[in-house]
Scaffold this motif. Structure first.
Motif, PDB file in Angstrom:
ATOM      1  N   ILE A   1     -16.634  -2.976  -9.744  1.00 28.30           N
ATOM      2  CA  ILE A   1     -15.745  -2.517  -8.832  1.00 28.30           C
ATOM      3  C   ILE A   1     -16.208  -2.406  -7.414  1.00 28.30           C
ATOM      4  N   TRP A   2     -15.384  -2.985  -6.480  1.00 28.56           N
ATOM      5  CA  TRP A   2     -15.570  -3.258  -4.976  1.00 28.56           C
ATOM      6  C   TRP A   2     -15.005  -2.119  -4.310  1.00 28.56           C
ATOM      7  N   ILE A   3     -15.402  -1.412  -3.220  1.00 27.86           N
ATOM      8  CA  ILE A   3     -14.773  -0.289  -2.710  1.00 27.86           C
ATOM      9  C   ILE A   3     -15.001  -0.813  -1.332  1.00 27.86           C
ATOM     10  N   TYR A   4     -13.946  -0.754  -0.403  1.00 27.37           N
ATOM     11  CA  TYR A   4     -13.688  -0.994   0.900  1.00 27.37           C
ATOM     12  C   TYR A   4     -13.543   0.323   1.708  1.00 27.37           C
ATOM     13  N   SER A   5     -14.395   0.867   2.691  1.00 28.49           N
ATOM     14  CA  SER A   5     -14.083   1.988   3.450  1.00 28.49           C
ATOM     15  C   SER A   5     -13.680   1.553   4.884  1.00 28.49           C
ATOM     16  N   PHE A   6     -12.689   1.813   5.411  1.00 26.89           N
ATOM     17  CA  PHE A   6     -12.180   1.567   6.685  1.00 26.89           C
ATOM     18  C   PHE A   6     -11.606   2.449   7.398  1.00 26.89           C
ATOM     19  N   ILE A   7     -11.828   2.437   8.889  1.00 27.81           N
ATOM     20  CA  ILE A   7     -11.133   3.018   9.837  1.00 27.81           C
ATOM     21  C   ILE A   7     -10.227   2.178  10.620  1.00 27.81           C
ATOM     22  N   GLU A   8      -8.818   2.495  10.852  1.00 29.44           N
ATOM     23  CA  GLU A   8      -8.025   1.615  11.623  1.00 29.44           C
ATOM     24  C   GLU A   8      -7.129   2.295  12.680  1.00 29.44           C
ATOM     25  N   LYS A   9      -6.997   1.524  13.799  1.00 25.05           N
ATOM     26  CA  LYS A   9      -6.126   2.274  14.722  1.00 25.05           C
ATOM     27  C   LYS A   9      -4.571   2.124  14.303  1.00 25.05           C
ATOM     28  N   GLU A  10      -3.878   3.079  14.395  1.00 23.18           N
ATOM     29  CA  GLU A  10      -2.480   3.341  14.208  1.00 23.18           C
ATOM     30  C   GLU A  10      -1.758   3.233  15.294  1.00 23.18           C
ATOM     31  N   LYS A  11      -1.051   1.844  15.432  1.00 24.17           N
ATOM     32  CA  LYS A  11      -0.322   1.655  16.654  1.00 24.17           C
ATOM     33  C   LYS A  11       0.665   2.395  17.014  1.00 24.17           C
ATOM     34  N   ASP A  12       1.455   3.022  16.133  1.00 22.80           N
ATOM     35  CA  ASP A  12       2.628   3.497  16.262  1.00 22.80           C
ATOM     36  C   ASP A  12       2.585   5.058  16.730  1.00 22.80           C
ATOM     37  N   GLN A  13       1.259   5.538  16.498  1.00 17.32           N
ATOM     38  CA  GLN A  13       1.061   6.922  16.925  1.00 17.32           C
ATOM     39  C   GLN A  13      -0.204   7.020  17.742  1.00 17.32           C
ATOM     40  N   SER A  14      -0.218   7.597  18.947  1.00 15.29           N
ATOM     41  CA  SER A  14      -1.183   8.004  19.765  1.00 15.29           C
ATOM     42  C   SER A  14      -2.198   8.712  19.309  1.00 15.29           C
ATOM     43  N   ASN A  15      -3.258   8.786  19.913  1.00 11.58           N
ATOM     44  CA  ASN A  15      -4.354   9.611  19.518  1.00 11.58           C
ATOM     45  C   ASN A  15      -4.651   9.778  18.231  1.00 11.58           C
ATOM     46  N   SER A  16      -4.527   8.773  17.248  1.00 14.82           N
ATOM     47  CA  SER A  16      -4.393   8.656  15.802  1.00 14.82           C
ATOM     48  C   SER A  16      -5.396   7.422  15.311  1.00 14.82           C
ATOM     49  N   LEU A  17      -6.070   7.967  14.266  1.00 10.91           N
ATOM     50  CA  LEU A  17      -6.668   6.764  13.426  1.00 10.91           C
ATOM     51  C   LEU A  17      -6.367   6.933  12.024  1.00 10.91           C
ATOM     52  N   LEU A  18      -6.270   5.833  11.152  1.00 15.28           N
ATOM     53  CA  LEU A  18      -6.272   5.822   9.738  1.00 15.28           C
ATOM     54  C   LEU A  18      -7.425   5.728   9.063  1.00 15.28           C
ATOM     55  N   VAL A  19      -7.774   6.423   7.975  1.00 10.96           N
ATOM     56  CA  VAL A  19      -8.880   6.410   7.126  1.00 10.96           C
ATOM     57  C   VAL A  19      -8.335   6.101   5.735  1.00 10.96           C
ATOM     58  N   GLY A  20      -8.993   4.901   5.401  1.00 11.32           N
ATOM     59  CA  GLY A  20      -8.833   4.584   4.082  1.00 11.32           C
ATOM     60  C   GLY A  20      -9.971   4.075   3.120  1.00 11.32           C
ATOM     61  N   TYR A  21      -9.424   3.926   1.921  1.00 11.74           N
ATOM     62  CA  TYR A  21     -10.591   3.273   0.862  1.00 11.74           C
ATOM     63  C   TYR A  21      -9.688   2.299   0.165  1.00 11.74           C
ATOM     64  N   ARG A  22     -10.018   1.129  -0.293  1.00 15.39           N
ATOM     65  CA  ARG A  22      -9.462   0.142  -1.073  1.00 15.39           C
ATOM     66  C   ARG A  22     -10.260  -0.351  -2.275  1.00 15.39           C
ATOM     67  N   ILE A  23      -9.898   0.107  -3.236  1.00 17.91           N
ATOM     68  CA  ILE A  23     -10.790  -0.414  -4.741  1.00 17.91           C
ATOM     69  C   ILE A  23     -10.305  -1.425  -5.360  1.00 17.91           C
ATOM     70  N   GLU A  24     -11.040  -2.457  -5.490  1.00 18.01           N
ATOM     71  CA  GLU A  24     -10.688  -3.551  -6.261  1.00 18.01           C
ATOM     72  C   GLU A  24     -11.365  -3.775  -7.454  1.00 18.01           C
ATOM     73  N   ASN A  25     -10.626  -3.995  -8.693  1.00 19.05           N
ATOM     74  CA  ASN A  25     -11.215  -4.055 -10.031  1.00 19.05           C
ATOM     75  C   ASN A  25     -11.497  -5.632 -10.284  1.00 19.05           C
ATOM     76  N   LYS A  26     -12.648  -6.130 -10.091  1.00 15.99           N
ATOM     77  CA  LYS A  26     -13.145  -7.333 -10.264  1.00 15.99           C
ATOM     78  C   LYS A  26     -13.607  -7.734 -11.703  1.00 15.99           C
TER      79      LYS A  26
END
Length: 847
Positions: free
Chosen positions: A444-469
């Motif tokens: 299992i590979w797990i990506y932790s990321f924070i990304e800018k939300e261009k459509d909403q000011s003063n906001s950031l997206l927090v996410g986790y992507r899980i890949e089953n290898k």
């Protein structure tokens, strides 16, 4: 003016039961008459009270319109005596035991003569009303009837006020209901009664019996103290006064932004204290800077608001005073740490404090810093001032590295802390920070990321992507634990969306899910609620967590996966929150991803309406202001070129204010429907007071969708597609985001809305739905899928490859040789090059 005109402006609002046969009977006798019919139904009709002042005088409600009988009105039974007297004066004609009508031949001007004084009386202009009554020449039965009724109502109110004041005196001010009764019924004219004057003067002198000269004495507790929890024992305070009052006095004690004096996080507390007797003041947080640990002390006699009102209207100039010396309490016991738990955990987790900083990302005033192990924090900048929203953010006054928050993954029965796994940096840019954790034993590979939300000011997206290898399906869940902080406060209270009065502000541990509220917030009481961290969990592209809990950080930090939430455990000593996505099946070579949105909100307006997601029309109405205690507030949301829907499915909603009159926060999630610029009014009604607040909302001019707030198994969900194009064939599909299986679909029906069209329908998730769905809108004529927020796929880089992007958008691909916080060195086209990271807009690494 005919008597019928009195009623012409009344809206037809209710129907009288079993009225059709009565209507036929009365229409035969006098088809153009206005009828008054007895009814026992009571309602609150504010507009009609003003329109029918004469009958309002006689009854707490009024005559109500009958929809089936145009120009006819249902009246309370108690008005029968008035009706009988009006019959004697030939103003009314009696049809039967419960039906009267206005006489066509009677002298209607008789009642008109009383309308002005009665209207003045109903509007509480008592002196003017009696003056006008005295100017009426004909003082017959109707005059006596009206005057006696006015006298009775004034006398009743005087008795109510007298009883309220006497009860407050007897109970030394401790009668909250009587305070409310007094304020609701008080009017200066009523003090013309000598009996009420006597009790009012007695009330003032009871609470202001003498001048008090008091010396302040206090005893600070011994032993350890902590930033997040203050002292275990109270500060003991005493006022040694020249006189002894048998009535308690009202003491107000205020700390600075670091010294909290209540479990709800307030920097101010009130105490009803007896002179020359000690009382306790509990300290719930302190500063490590000793000079900041100072309490300010003020004192006044009880019932200040009512006393000042009565003294003004009675013309009393003799004012008693309380003088205290000194007016400050300096605290000398400087905290040894944040909390016992903090000191222990900080020593155990020293290795995390030394983790390398990966980078920071900012959207407007909101920013996040991520470490190379994937742990992150939130903070921001307002003007020249920095503030923290997660403990350990680099802005922090006490920041000691980002370690007190964490993420965990559950794979089958095994639980892994991501920060303890080897990590690999995937991207550093001004729009995204990403780290990869590989669990080779689980494939299992797990990506932790924070990304800018261009459509909403003063906001950031927090996410986790899980890949089953691997070649076997895995059950994988995610837990995110955040050590919350707001401005200068570690133990912050939480608030939810549109909740009942009792659970709007949460100070103890609390577990819920997004069906209770689609967002949560923290607020810093030191900033009067103007600094917030908001987590929006429901919306387009977001995956709502299955469970959210507000917890005490010291208790929750050691959690593995499950945590026993206790509603008896306070969070305001040291608050934290966790979001949990329960394990979902991830098939071989498939991906499972969760995202949630965090924002920083600077709420300074009393009433605000904001668009939180322009692409789907989600928004929020926020009211942050002082309201009268325990009253109903009604909201109407009106748009001349669109509409606004509240959670109850209409454009109207209401709520009850708290039982105190301090500044209060109320929030209502809304959905805006329309295309382009919408003009919206928030109409607020509090009692008889009505205010309008205008706003403009810019929705996309192009096609857009209305995304349901939360998708649940077997629960029908409304879906809508907005377009400036008419006669389109739009198919809505609910698609499993992991398997791409179509779970339900429906062709939408079209309804014209001005120059645009709304295509509407319903979808229903199946019973095995796990919450990982997206809604697609397909134009069957064009065979195109709408849009809305597309995911872009990029080529994957090999293990040692790195791609750098310059500020002008050009890119360079090479092999990574070395890097540190300031610069990166790569080999490209057989040449070694070093670049300053601040000169680059993006760095993407191989996997």
């Amino acid at each position: 003016m005919k008597i019928q005109n009195i009623f012409a402006s009344i809206l037809l609002m209710i129907s009288l039961l079993q009225c059709s046969s009565l209507q036929e009977k009365l229409n035969q006798k006098a088809p153009n008459a206005v009828y008054l019919v007895h009814s026992t139904k009571k309602e609150n009709w504010e507009k009609e009270k003003k329109t029918l002042p004469y009958f309002r005088l006689w009854n707490e409600t009024i005559c109500q319109p009958i929809i089936e009988m145009d120009g006819s009105y249902s009246c309370e039974k108690e008005l029968s005596a008035v009706f009988e007297e009006l019959v004697k004066n030939e103003i009314l004609v009696k049809e039967d035991e419960r039906v009267f009508r206005f006489s066509e031949n009677g002298n209607a001007s008789q009642i008109h003569e009383f309308l002005e004084p009665v209207n003045l009386f109903v509007q509480s202009s008592y002196a003017n009303a009696y003056e006008r009554m005295g100017q009426i020449a004909a003082k017959g039965n109707l005059w006596n009837l009206t005057k006696n009724r006015m006298d009775a109502l004034v006398g009743k109110r005087r008795e109510i006020l007298k009883r309220s004041l006497e009860t407050l005196i007897t109970q030394n001010g401790e009668a909250k209901e009587e305070e409310t009764v007094f304020k609701r019924n008080y009017h200066p004219y009523l003090l013309t009664s000598e009996d009420l004057q006597r009790v009012a003067k007695q009330f003032v002198t009871h609470f202001e019996s003498m001048d008090l000269q008091c010396a302040l004495d206090f005893k600070e507790p011994v032993g350890e103290s902590f930033v997040s929890s203050g002292y275990d024992d109270p500060v003991v305070v005493k006022f040694i006064c020249s006189g002894v009052s048998n009535v308690p006095i009202d003491v107000t004690i205020t700390g600075n932004s670091s010294v909290r004096l209540s479990s709800s996080g307030s920097i101010e507390t009130g105490v009803e204290a007896k002179t020359n007797l000690p009382f306790d003041v509990f300290i719930y947080s302190l500063s490590m800077n000793q000079s900041e640990n100072v309490l300010q002390v003020k004192a006044d006699f009880l019932q200040k608001e009512i006393r000042n009102l009565l003294k003004k209207d009675l013309g009393l100039s003799d004012v008693k005073k309380i003088e205290i010396s000194p007016q400050t309490i300096p605290l000398s016991n400087t905290p040894t740490g944040f909390s016992p738990e903090y000191s222990r955990y900080a020593e155990e987790n020293r290795r995390y404090s030394e983790t390398v900083t990966l980078g920071s990302i900012q959207n407007g005033q909101f920013q996040s810093t991520m470490m190379s192990n994937g742990v992150f924090s939130f903070g921001g900048v307002r003007g020249q001032n920095s503030f923290d929203l997660i403990f350990g953010h680099p802005n922090g006054q006490y920041a000691e590295g980002i370690w007190s928050s964490f993420s965990k993954v559950k794979i089958g029965d095994q639980i892994y802390s991501l920060r303890d796994l080897e990590s690999q940096t995937i991207e550093i840019s001004d729009t995204r920070l990403e780290v990869l954790h590989k669990i080779e034993s689980e494939k299992i590979w797990i990506y932790s990321f924070i990304e800018k939300e261009k459509d909403q000011s003063n906001s950031l997206l927090v996410g986790y992507r899980i890949e089953n290898k691997g070649n076997q399906s895995k059950q994988v869940g995610i837990l995110l634990f955040l050590d919350t902080w707001a401005g200068a406060t570690d133990g912050v209270p939480f608030s939810l969306g549109f909740q009942t009065t009792n659970d709007r502000i949460i100070t103890n541990e609390y577990k819920f899910n997004p069906t209770v509220s689609p967002f949560w917030e923290t607020n810093d009481t030191a900033y009067s609620g103007q600094v917030f961290l908001q987590n929006k969990m429901v919306g387009l592209g977001l995956v709502p967590p299955d469970e959210i809990s507000f917890v005490n950080w010291g208790s929750g930090y050691g959690m593995d996966w499950e945590y026993p939430v206790s509603d008896d455990r306070s969070v305001t000593g040291d608050s934290a929150v966790y979001l949990k996505w329960n394990p979902k099946e991830v098939a071989p070579n498939k991906t499972y991803q969760v995202k949630t949105l965090f924002s920083s909100i600077d709420r300074t307006k009393e009433v605000d309406l904001v668009l939180t997601d322009p692409l789907i029309g989600n928004g929020m109405v926020s009211l942050f202001k002082e309201y009268p205690s325990d009253v109903e507030v009604k909201l109407d949301l009106v748009s001349e070129n669109g509409n606004v829907i509240t959670p109850n499915g209409s454009n109207q909603t209401s709520f009850k204010t708290n039982k105190d009159s301090a500044k209060q926060l109320f929030q209502v999630p809304v959905v805006f429907n329309g295309v382009g610029k919408l003009k919206v009014k928030v109409v607020e009604t509090v009692g008889t007071q009505r205010k309008e607040y205008p706003f403009e909302i810019q929705l996309p001019e192009s096609d857009r969708i209305s995304q349901p707030t939360l998708l649940q198994p077997q629960k029908k969900i409304p879906v809508q597609f907005y377009s400036k194009e008419t006669n389109r064939k739009i198919l809505a599909k609910l698609v499993d985001s992991s398997t791409l299986r179509v779970l339900d679909s429906k062709e939408l029906s079209e309804k014209k809305d001005g120059t645009s069209s709304i295509y509407s329908g319903e979808l229903q998730p199946p019973s095995d739905y796990q919450g990982q769905g997206v809604i697609q809108y397909v134009d069957l004529g064009k065979e195109t899928v709408s849009p809305i927020r597309a995911n872009t796929q990029e080529a994957v880089l090999n293990a040692n490859q790195v791609e750098i992007t310059f500020q002008n958008g050009s890119k360079k691909l090479g092999s990574l040789l070395s890097q540190n916080l300031e610069e990166i060195t790569i080999e490209s086209d057989g040449k070694q090059e070093t670049f300053q990271k601040r000169s680059l807009s993006r760095i993407r690494f191989g996997r």
